[in-house]
Design a protein around this motif. Structure first.
Motif, PDB file in Angstrom:
ATOM      1  N   PRO A  81       0.808  -1.215   0.000  1.00  0.00           N
ATOM      2  CA  PRO A  81       0.000   0.000   0.000  1.00  0.00           C
ATOM      3  C   PRO A  81       0.852   1.281   0.000  1.00  0.00           C
ATOM      4  N   VAL A  82       1.963   1.273   0.681  1.00  0.00           N
ATOM      5  CA  VAL A  82       2.790   2.480   0.754  1.00  0.00           C
ATOM      6  C   VAL A  82       3.389   2.799  -0.614  1.00  0.00           C
ATOM      7  N   LEU A  83       3.866   1.778  -1.305  1.00  0.00           N
ATOM      8  CA  LEU A  83       4.447   2.011  -2.628  1.00  0.00           C
ATOM      9  C   LEU A  83       3.395   2.518  -3.612  1.00  0.00           C
ATOM     10  N   GLY A  84       2.177   2.036  -3.489  1.00  0.00           N
ATOM     11  CA  GLY A  84       1.105   2.504  -4.360  1.00  0.00           C
ATOM     12  C   GLY A  84       0.814   3.974  -4.145  1.00  0.00           C
ATOM     13  N   HIS A  85       0.807   4.409  -2.883  1.00  0.00           N
ATOM     14  CA  HIS A  85       0.569   5.828  -2.588  1.00  0.00           C
ATOM     15  C   HIS A  85       1.729   6.683  -3.085  1.00  0.00           C
ATOM     16  N   LEU A  86       2.947   6.206  -2.924  1.00  0.00           N
ATOM     17  CA  LEU A  86       4.104   6.960  -3.407  1.00  0.00           C
ATOM     18  C   LEU A  86       4.073   7.069  -4.922  1.00  0.00           C
ATOM     19  N   ASP A  87       3.667   5.983  -5.576  1.00  0.00           N
ATOM     20  CA  ASP A  87       3.545   5.993  -7.028  1.00  0.00           C
ATOM     21  C   ASP A  87       2.510   7.031  -7.468  1.00  0.00           C
ATOM     22  N   ASP A  88       1.352   7.054  -6.802  1.00  0.00           N
ATOM     23  CA  ASP A  88       0.319   8.034  -7.131  1.00  0.00           C
ATOM     24  C   ASP A  88       0.812   9.454  -6.893  1.00  0.00           C
ATOM     25  N   LEU A  89       1.529   9.640  -5.808  1.00  0.00           N
ATOM     26  CA  LEU A  89       2.061  10.967  -5.499  1.00  0.00           C
ATOM     27  C   LEU A  89       3.028  11.428  -6.582  1.00  0.00           C
ATOM     28  N   GLY A  90       3.892  10.546  -7.024  1.00  0.00           N
ATOM     29  CA  GLY A  90       4.854  10.892  -8.072  1.00  0.00           C
ATOM     30  C   GLY A  90       4.181  11.172  -9.394  1.00  0.00           C
ATOM     31  N   LEU A  91       3.249  10.312  -9.801  1.00  0.00           N
ATOM     32  CA  LEU A  91       2.551  10.522 -11.068  1.00  0.00           C
ATOM     33  C   LEU A  91       1.672  11.765 -11.019  1.00  0.00           C
ATOM     34  N   GLY A  92       1.040  12.009  -9.880  1.00  0.00           N
ATOM     35  CA  GLY A  92       0.221  13.214  -9.741  1.00  0.00           C
ATOM     36  C   GLY A  92       1.063  14.472  -9.854  1.00  0.00           C
ATOM     37  N   SER A  93       2.221  14.454  -9.215  1.00  0.00           N
ATOM     38  CA  SER A  93       3.124  15.612  -9.281  1.00  0.00           C
ATOM     39  C   SER A  93       3.615  15.846 -10.705  1.00  0.00           C
ATOM     40  N   LEU A  94       3.962  14.768 -11.389  1.00  0.00           N
ATOM     41  CA  LEU A  94       4.404  14.919 -12.775  1.00  0.00           C
ATOM     42  C   LEU A  94       3.266  15.424 -13.666  1.00  0.00           C
ATOM     43  N   GLY A  95       2.064  14.951 -13.418  1.00  0.00           N
ATOM     44  CA  GLY A  95       0.916  15.405 -14.206  1.00  0.00           C
ATOM     45  C   GLY A  95       0.646  16.882 -14.008  1.00  0.00           C
ATOM     46  N   ILE A  96       0.730  17.346 -12.766  1.00  0.00           N
ATOM     47  CA  ILE A  96       0.511  18.773 -12.492  1.00  0.00           C
ATOM     48  C   ILE A  96       1.608  19.619 -13.130  1.00  0.00           C
ATOM     49  N   ALA A  97       2.859  19.152 -13.034  1.00  0.00           N
ATOM     50  CA  ALA A  97       3.961  19.893 -13.655  1.00  0.00           C
ATOM     51  C   ALA A  97       3.773  19.962 -15.172  1.00  0.00           C
ATOM     52  N   LEU A  98       3.346  18.858 -15.794  1.00  0.00           N
ATOM     53  CA  LEU A  98       3.109  18.852 -17.232  1.00  0.00           C
ATOM     54  C   LEU A  98       1.961  19.786 -17.599  1.00  0.00           C
ATOM     55  N   TRP A 147       1.034  22.530 -16.042  1.00  0.00           N
ATOM     56  CA  TRP A 147       1.481  23.925 -15.954  1.00  0.00           C
ATOM     57  C   TRP A 147       2.348  24.301 -17.150  1.00  0.00           C
ATOM     58  N   ARG A 148       3.097  23.335 -17.680  1.00  0.00           N
ATOM     59  CA  ARG A 148       3.934  23.645 -18.854  1.00  0.00           C
ATOM     60  C   ARG A 148       3.101  23.798 -20.116  1.00  0.00           C
ATOM     61  N   LEU A 149       1.974  23.071 -20.193  1.00  0.00           N
ATOM     62  CA  LEU A 149       1.152  23.108 -21.394  1.00  0.00           C
ATOM     63  C   LEU A 149       0.208  24.300 -21.439  1.00  0.00           C
TER      64      LEU A 149
END
Length: 71
Positions: free
Chosen positions: A1-18, A20-22
């Motif tokens: 469960p912890v790795l799944g949350h970290l994965d979501d956090l990373g993908l969510g952060s990358l999605g938000i950064a993308l 803002w760039r677009l």
């Protein structure tokens, strides 16, 4: 469960950064300007009243159902 949350956090952060760039740079500036223009205006209360009324009706319905089943 912890790795799944970290994965979501990373993908969510990358999605938000993308995102803002677009977005073109003039769009956030225009939104900030429009938000500053709206400062001090009265807020519409109808939406809040509708949400509170919905929750009260839902709570009353659940209370009635519990009372009916408990008899």
């Amino acid at each position: 469960p912890v790795l799944g949350h970290l994965d979501d956090l990373g993908l969510g952060s990358l999605g938000i950064a993308l995102m803002w760039r677009l977005i073109p740079t003039d769009i956030p500036e225009e939104c900030r300007r429009r938000a500053e223009e709206l400062e001090g205006r009265p807020r519409v209360v109808a939406g809040a009243v509708a949400v509170v009324a919905t929750w009260l009706l839902l709570a009353a319905g659940i209370g009635w159902l519990v009372w009916r089943l408990a008899r």
